[in-house]
Design a protein around this motif. Structure first.
Motif, mmCIF file in Angstrom:
data_model
loop_
_atom_site.group_PDB
_atom_site.id
_atom_site.type_symbol
_atom_site.label_atom_id
_atom_site.label_comp_id
_atom_site.label_asym_id
_atom_site.label_seq_id
_atom_site.Cartn_x
_atom_site.Cartn_y
_atom_site.Cartn_z
ATOM 1 N N TYR A 34 -4.146 7.171 -0.982
ATOM 2 C CA TYR A 34 -3.424 5.977 -0.550
ATOM 3 C C TYR A 34 -2.003 5.969 -1.096
ATOM 4 O O TYR A 34 -1.792 6.181 -2.289
ATOM 5 C CB TYR A 34 -4.136 4.727 -1.056
ATOM 6 C CG TYR A 34 -5.486 4.498 -0.442
ATOM 7 C CD1 TYR A 34 -6.598 5.170 -0.916
ATOM 8 C CD2 TYR A 34 -5.642 3.612 0.617
ATOM 9 C CE1 TYR A 34 -7.842 4.973 -0.341
ATOM 10 C CE2 TYR A 34 -6.882 3.398 1.184
ATOM 11 C CZ TYR A 34 -7.973 4.084 0.701
ATOM 12 O OH TYR A 34 -9.196 3.878 1.267
ATOM 13 N N ALA A 52 7.623 1.401 -3.387
ATOM 14 C CA ALA A 52 6.413 2.083 -2.953
ATOM 15 C C ALA A 52 6.416 3.493 -3.526
ATOM 16 O O ALA A 52 7.451 4.004 -3.954
ATOM 17 C CB ALA A 52 6.307 2.117 -1.433
ATOM 18 N N ALA A 99 -0.250 -3.239 -2.762
ATOM 19 C CA ALA A 99 -0.916 -2.947 -1.504
ATOM 20 C C ALA A 99 -1.179 -1.454 -1.400
ATOM 21 O O ALA A 99 -0.447 -0.644 -1.976
ATOM 22 C CB ALA A 99 -0.054 -3.414 -0.328
ATOM 23 N N ASP A 101 -2.132 1.813 1.319
ATOM 24 C CA ASP A 101 -2.031 2.249 2.704
ATOM 25 C C ASP A 101 -2.559 3.671 2.814
ATOM 26 O O ASP A 101 -2.093 4.566 2.110
ATOM 27 C CB ASP A 101 -0.569 2.198 3.155
ATOM 28 C CG ASP A 101 -0.365 2.821 4.517
ATOM 29 O OD1 ASP A 101 0.761 3.264 4.792
ATOM 30 O OD2 ASP A 101 -1.333 2.866 5.310
ATOM 31 N N ARG A 111 6.860 2.982 4.556
ATOM 32 C CA ARG A 111 6.480 2.535 3.204
ATOM 33 C C ARG A 111 6.984 1.117 2.916
ATOM 34 O O ARG A 111 6.402 0.401 2.101
ATOM 35 C CB ARG A 111 7.016 3.508 2.155
ATOM 36 C CG ARG A 111 6.398 4.906 2.246
ATOM 37 C CD ARG A 111 5.008 4.956 1.572
ATOM 38 N NE ARG A 111 4.002 4.119 2.195
ATOM 39 C CZ ARG A 111 3.271 4.468 3.222
ATOM 40 N NH1 ARG A 111 3.451 5.652 3.785
ATOM 41 N NH2 ARG A 111 2.360 3.656 3.726
ATOM 42 N N GLN A 114 5.278 -4.017 5.426
ATOM 43 C CA GLN A 114 4.066 -4.637 4.876
ATOM 44 C C GLN A 114 2.903 -4.560 5.853
ATOM 45 O O GLN A 114 1.738 -4.532 5.423
ATOM 46 C CB GLN A 114 4.336 -6.089 4.491
ATOM 47 C CG GLN A 114 4.757 -6.976 5.658
ATOM 48 C CD GLN A 114 4.938 -8.418 5.211
ATOM 49 O OE1 GLN A 114 4.051 -9.010 4.628
ATOM 50 N NE2 GLN A 114 6.122 -8.967 5.481
ATOM 51 N N TYR A 117 0.215 -1.673 5.548
ATOM 52 C CA TYR A 117 -0.730 -1.575 4.441
ATOM 53 C C TYR A 117 -2.087 -2.169 4.794
ATOM 54 O O TYR A 117 -2.187 -3.191 5.466
ATOM 55 C CB TYR A 117 -0.141 -2.236 3.200
ATOM 56 C CG TYR A 117 0.990 -1.411 2.622
ATOM 57 C CD1 TYR A 117 2.259 -1.435 3.190
ATOM 58 C CD2 TYR A 117 0.770 -0.570 1.535
ATOM 59 C CE1 TYR A 117 3.286 -0.655 2.684
ATOM 60 C CE2 TYR A 117 1.794 0.203 1.020
ATOM 61 C CZ TYR A 117 3.046 0.164 1.602
ATOM 62 O OH TYR A 117 4.053 0.939 1.105
ATOM 63 N N TRP A 120 -4.714 -5.440 0.070
ATOM 64 C CA TRP A 120 -3.779 -6.220 -0.722
ATOM 65 C C TRP A 120 -4.490 -6.843 -1.913
ATOM 66 O O TRP A 120 -5.664 -7.212 -1.840
ATOM 67 C CB TRP A 120 -3.179 -7.343 0.124
ATOM 68 C CG TRP A 120 -2.244 -6.852 1.171
ATOM 69 C CD1 TRP A 120 -2.562 -6.385 2.413
ATOM 70 C CD2 TRP A 120 -0.825 -6.752 1.047
ATOM 71 N NE1 TRP A 120 -1.423 -6.003 3.079
ATOM 72 C CE2 TRP A 120 -0.339 -6.221 2.271
ATOM 73 C CE3 TRP A 120 0.089 -7.063 0.044
ATOM 74 C CZ2 TRP A 120 1.008 -5.992 2.499
ATOM 75 C CZ3 TRP A 120 1.426 -6.840 0.281
ATOM 76 C CH2 TRP A 120 1.881 -6.310 1.493
#
Length: 130
Positions: A34, A52, A99, A101, A111, A114, A117, A120
């Motif tokens: 992730y 990120a 978060a 992803d 990246r 939001q 993702y 959270w």
């Protein structure tokens, strides 16, 4: 069930530092699968991108407001991502969210988005007094 838990927020004075942590559990793959991000939302404002980090940790992305003051890092062995925040300003006051992803994209646009993702955390409050 995937869970992200943030910690490390608090009330500090302008110029101080804080280190936020975000520990992941229950993810369907190892945490190194992730990309991780930090976002923040100030009262009455939209949530915005802060920083990120890529899956491996070799690439970091920063919003302009974070460049030079914040550093994102990760420890995949501990399933934890960090946000070191230095020289804090009152305008950094917000709830900070981490978060996760699963996308492999490494573009800044992805990246910083939001909506990209998948998971959270609940957020941790950071308040910077002047």
């Amino acid at each position: 069930q995937a869970q992200l838990v943030e910690s490390g927020g608090g009330l500090v004075q302008a110029g101080d530092s804080l280190r936020l942590s975000c520990t992941a559990s229950g993810l369907t793959s190892t945490s190194s699968s992730y990309a991780m991000g930090w976002f923040r939302q100030a009262s009455g404002k939209e949530r915005e991108f802060v920083a990120a980090i890529s899956r491996s940790g070799d690439t970091a992305y920063y919003a302009d407001a974070a460049k030079g003051r914040f550093t994102i890092s990760r420890d995949n062995a501990k399933n934890t991502v960090y946000l070191q925040m230095n020289s804090l300003k009152p305008e950094d006051t917000a709830v900070y969210y981490c978060a996760a992803d699963q996308s492999s994209s490494t573009t800044y646009y992805t990246r910083a988005n939001q909506y990209q993702y998948d998971y959270w955390g609940q957020g941790t409050q950071v308040t910077v007094s002047s």
